[in-house]
Design a protein around this motif. Structure first.
Motif, PDB file in Angstrom:
ATOM      1  N   LEU A  16       6.595   6.199   2.420  1.00 38.31           N
ATOM      2  CA  LEU A  16       7.519   6.549   3.654  1.00 38.31           C
ATOM      3  C   LEU A  16       8.863   6.872   3.068  1.00 38.31           C
ATOM      4  CD1 LEU A  16       6.083   4.324   6.434  1.00 38.31           C
ATOM      5  CD2 LEU A  16       5.598   6.744   5.777  1.00 38.31           C
ATOM      6  N   GLU A  17       9.184   6.376   2.115  1.00 36.53           N
ATOM      7  CA  GLU A  17      10.844   6.708   1.716  1.00 36.53           C
ATOM      8  C   GLU A  17      10.982   7.926   1.231  1.00 36.53           C
ATOM      9  OE1 GLU A  17      12.239   2.748  -0.872  1.00 36.53           O
ATOM     10  OE2 GLU A  17      11.079   4.083  -1.785  1.00 36.53           O
ATOM     11  N   PRO A  63       0.880  -1.365  -0.208  1.00 34.26           N
ATOM     12  CA  PRO A  63      -0.011  -0.181  -0.014  1.00 34.26           C
ATOM     13  C   PRO A  63       0.922   1.216  -0.017  1.00 34.26           C
ATOM     14  CG  PRO A  63       0.163  -1.242   2.027  1.00 34.26           C
ATOM     15  CD  PRO A  63       0.547  -1.930   1.108  1.00 34.26           C
ATOM     16  N   GLU A  64       0.381   2.205  -0.546  1.00 32.18           N
ATOM     17  CA  GLU A  64       1.102   3.496  -0.698  1.00 32.18           C
ATOM     18  C   GLU A  64       1.442   4.334   0.787  1.00 32.18           C
ATOM     19  OE1 GLU A  64       0.452   6.206  -3.497  1.00 32.18           O
ATOM     20  OE2 GLU A  64       0.143   4.933  -5.182  1.00 32.18           O
ATOM     21  N   GLY A  65       0.494   4.001   1.711  1.00 33.92           N
ATOM     22  CA  GLY A  65       1.030   4.432   2.930  1.00 33.92           C
ATOM     23  C   GLY A  65       2.234   3.886   3.512  1.00 33.92           C
ATOM     24  N   LEU A  66       2.734   2.763   3.046  1.00 35.01           N
ATOM     25  CA  LEU A  66       3.734   2.055   3.313  1.00 35.01           C
ATOM     26  C   LEU A  66       5.081   2.563   2.619  1.00 35.01           C
ATOM     27  CD1 LEU A  66       5.380   0.358   5.266  1.00 35.01           C
ATOM     28  CD2 LEU A  66       4.619  -1.384   3.896  1.00 35.01           C
ATOM     29  N   THR A  67       4.819   2.516   1.325  1.00 36.79           N
ATOM     30  CA  THR A  67       5.839   2.821   0.298  1.00 36.79           C
ATOM     31  C   THR A  67       6.279   4.330   0.159  1.00 36.79           C
ATOM     32  OG1 THR A  67       4.466   2.961  -1.620  1.00 36.79           O
ATOM     33  CG2 THR A  67       5.473   0.600  -1.189  1.00 36.79           C
TER      34      THR A  67
END
Lengths: 186, 186
Positions: free
Chosen positions: A157-158, A151-155
């Motif tokens: 974070l970069e 999910p975008e919410g995780l990726t």
DNA sequence: CTCCAGTAAGTAAATGAGTACTTACTTGTA
DNA sequence: TACAAGTAAGTACTCATTTACTTACTGGAG
């Protein structure tokens, strides 16, 4: 419009690939596919025997292309994982299509993957004990697809999620992860 | 039928979870949800403001339950991956719901995962160089979900795909894979 | 070389089954 | 009695599939 059955069939398949990748089988619209392909709804029934047949054809074609472009390389599984990552990066439709198929029409997914069986299994076994050959395959696919499926919410974070360098870094992380997973325990 | 708003609301949510997990948002039928919940279509609009609202509620609830039941354990990431595997094994709806949400309503997926951020990132970083903290999280999730997301054509190659022992073996393989991925390079 | 049927390719519009959502009503409980 | 909870029966679509039709190409008779 020049009359060319093969070309029309191909335009329909291309349009269907995009449509189904975007909206799935239930959400995909036959009408949109036809007009996007500069063709007519009726032709979908003439060439692909309806929506279901068309969906199955797009999936089969996408998987065929992938098997052709990124064949398993048992002698360098980590590098192969990187190539699979690249392929999904270039053609995101393939992965979305596969996911849709597995959720909506699992019967269409069951068969084509038999192809992979003989190619890799024997070789992978010895290297990675106690992981079995199937274990190894399952995890390599999972890792190679991980970035696209997260999910975008995780990726997001970069530092800089969309630059070319970030993509290269992700690819490298895939290769590294697979390398480590396959190395012998110290 | 006894009148209890809260209970009805809950029955609708439970029925919706199963319906949407099985058929997705576009394929899910409001009518089926209502009758499965022994309620009425109208109530879905009263309590959840329609199909979209209901879907979002089911997803949020599923993710909440998961965050509650399987909180990240930075000091034992491999063990945590095993727990995530167990959770998906017990409640397959959650994973299907997430996948469907990501394909059909990505906007609903973006936000809730922020929860995970602060919990794990700082701790994971140091351990696994050159993999970053986000890398580690992405791959752990991918590995923990790998078995459920793999096509049957691949997972079915095992000796005895459905027995309890096979499931335990898969769980063990997940733990092993994460352990290896996180260990220092020799 | 030239028509000109015969057929393949393509189109528009109807059909009919579903579907989300609403309105107008009934029933139980405090 | 008053109001929250629940129901049934519309309404106004949308969409896959089919029917009935038109247009372009092809190969052989004149």
């Amino acid at each position: 419009m020049a009359r060319d059955a093969a070309a029309t069939k191909e335009r329909i398949l291309a349009a269907a690939t995009m449509e189904f990748a975007a909206h799935g089988f239930a959400g995909g619209r036959v009408e949109r596919i036809a007009s996007q392909a500069q063709s007519n709804v009726r032709m979908i029934y003439a060439y692909y025997d309806g929506k279901s047949g068309l969906f199955d054809a797009t999936l089969a074609e996408a998987l065929r292309r992938m098997a052709e472009n990124v064949p398993p390389r048992p002698e360098d599984l980590a590098g192969w994982a990187g190539d699979v990552f690249d392929h999904h990066q270039r053609f995101p439709e393939v992965l979305r299509l596969s996911m849709w198929a597995q959720l909506e029409r699992p019967e269409a997914t069951a068969e084509p993957h038999d192809i992979y069986r003989n190619k890799t299994l024997a070789v992978a076994t010895a290297a990675a004990r106690p992981l079995s050959a199937v274990d190894v395959l399952v995890f390599i696919y999972a890792i190679a697809q991980a970035w696209q499926l997260s999910p975008e919410g995780l990726t997001g974070l970069e530092d800089d999620p969309v630059s070319g360098e970030a993509v290269a870094a992700r690819r490298q992380s895939v290769v590294t992860a697979v390398e480590r997973m396959l190395q012998a325990h110290p």
